[in-house]
Design an enzyme around this catalytic site. Structure first.
Site, PDB file in Angstrom:
ATOM      1  N   CYS A   1       0.830  -1.212   0.000  1.00 25.68           N
ATOM      2  CA  CYS A   1       0.000   0.000   0.000  1.00 25.68           C
ATOM      3  C   CYS A   1       0.858   1.252   0.000  1.00 25.68           C
ATOM      4  O   CYS A   1       0.352   2.345  -0.247  1.00 25.68           O
ATOM      5  CB  CYS A   1      -0.968   0.016   1.187  1.00 25.68           C
ATOM      6  SG  CYS A   1      -0.165   0.134   2.791  1.00 25.68           S
TER       7      CYS A   1
ATOM      8  N   ASP B   1       2.281   2.692   2.527  1.00 22.90           N
ATOM      9  CA  ASP B   1       2.193   3.473   3.752  1.00 22.90           C
ATOM     10  C   ASP B   1       3.459   3.283   4.599  1.00 22.90           C
ATOM     11  O   ASP B   1       4.036   2.202   4.624  1.00 22.90           O
ATOM     12  CB  ASP B   1       0.967   3.073   4.565  1.00 22.90           C
ATOM     13  CG  ASP B   1      -0.317   3.476   3.859  1.00 22.90           C
ATOM     14  OD1 ASP B   1      -0.215   4.160   2.827  1.00 22.90           O
ATOM     15  OD2 ASP B   1      -1.396   3.114   4.331  1.00 22.90           O
TER      16      ASP B   1
ATOM     17  N   CYS C   1      -2.825   5.492   5.680  1.00 23.73           N
ATOM     18  CA  CYS C   1      -4.279   5.506   5.757  1.00 23.73           C
ATOM     19  C   CYS C   1      -4.750   5.855   7.167  1.00 23.73           C
ATOM     20  O   CYS C   1      -3.965   5.876   8.117  1.00 23.73           O
ATOM     21  CB  CYS C   1      -4.810   4.130   5.367  1.00 23.73           C
ATOM     22  SG  CYS C   1      -4.525   2.890   6.622  1.00 23.73           S
TER      23      CYS C   1
ATOM     24  N   CYS D   1      -2.801  -2.753   8.882  1.00 25.27           N
ATOM     25  CA  CYS D   1      -2.360  -1.431   9.338  1.00 25.27           C
ATOM     26  C   CYS D   1      -1.895  -1.504  10.792  1.00 25.27           C
ATOM     27  O   CYS D   1      -0.935  -0.844  11.179  1.00 25.27           O
ATOM     28  CB  CYS D   1      -3.490  -0.416   9.204  1.00 25.27           C
ATOM     29  SG  CYS D   1      -4.375  -0.536   7.643  1.00 25.27           S
TER      30      CYS D   1
HETATM   31 FE1  FES Z   1      -1.634   0.708   4.226  1.00 29.47          FE
HETATM   32 FE2  FES Z   1      -3.486   0.937   6.090  1.00 29.47          FE
HETATM   33  S1  FES Z   1      -3.774   0.744   3.932  1.00 29.47           S
HETATM   34  S2  FES Z   1      -1.338   0.756   6.357  1.00 29.47           S
END
Ligand code: FES
Length: 144
Positions: free
Chosen positions: A34, A36, A59, A103
């Site tokens: 993702c 992140d 997110c 996450c």
């Molecule tokens: Fe990547 Fe939540 S979608 S950490």
């Protein structure tokens, strides 16, 4: 996908956001799928995490889990902070939707990475103390 009130609160008003300039340890972890990134700073006095701050580029669930994780380890002994699992963070937030479980794994990884960095800076091998930094297994999302 419904978020609990606690998740919304920690997303809207995250606790302990920022950096610690003279941090004892810094852990940065990311989810390559993702994209992140979570960075956690800890200040250690004796064997206690006296301060902790985080910056999360990610997110809402990643922000909420980082915020809750910092609250759960602040003022705790390092050995207790290392016992904090992503499941405990999720429980403290009254749960996360299944697609957002990964996450919370970032939050557990970030704490362990920050403690590892702290031990490395002290010239101590972190591997036997910190153990494995977990990969996300419980996730049902399609990011992995
Ligand atoms: Fe990547 Fe939540 S979608 S950490």
């Amino acid at each position: 996908m419904a978020y609990s009130e606690k998740v919304m609160d920690h997303f809207a008003n995250p606790r302990n956001v920022g950096e610690i300039p003279d941090a004892s340890g810094i852990g940065e972890v990311g989810n390559p799928k993702c994209g992140d990134i979570m960075r956690m700073y800890i200040k250690v006095d004796g064997d206690v995490i006296s301060d902790v701050k985080f910056k999360t580029f990610g997110c809402g669930a990643a922000i909420a889990t980082s915020s809750m994780a910092t609250e759960l380890i602040k003022g705790k002994k390092i050995e207790d902070a290392l016992k904090l699992t992503n499941k405990a963070v999720m429980e403290a937030l009254d749960g996360l939707p299944a697609v957002k479980v990964h996450c919370s794994v970032l939050a557990e990884q970030a704490i362990k990475a920050a403690v590892s960095d702290y031990y490395k800076k002290k010239g101590i091998d972190p591997a036997p103390l910190v153990g494995d930094i977990p990969e996300c297994e419980s996730c049902e999302c399609d990011l992995h």
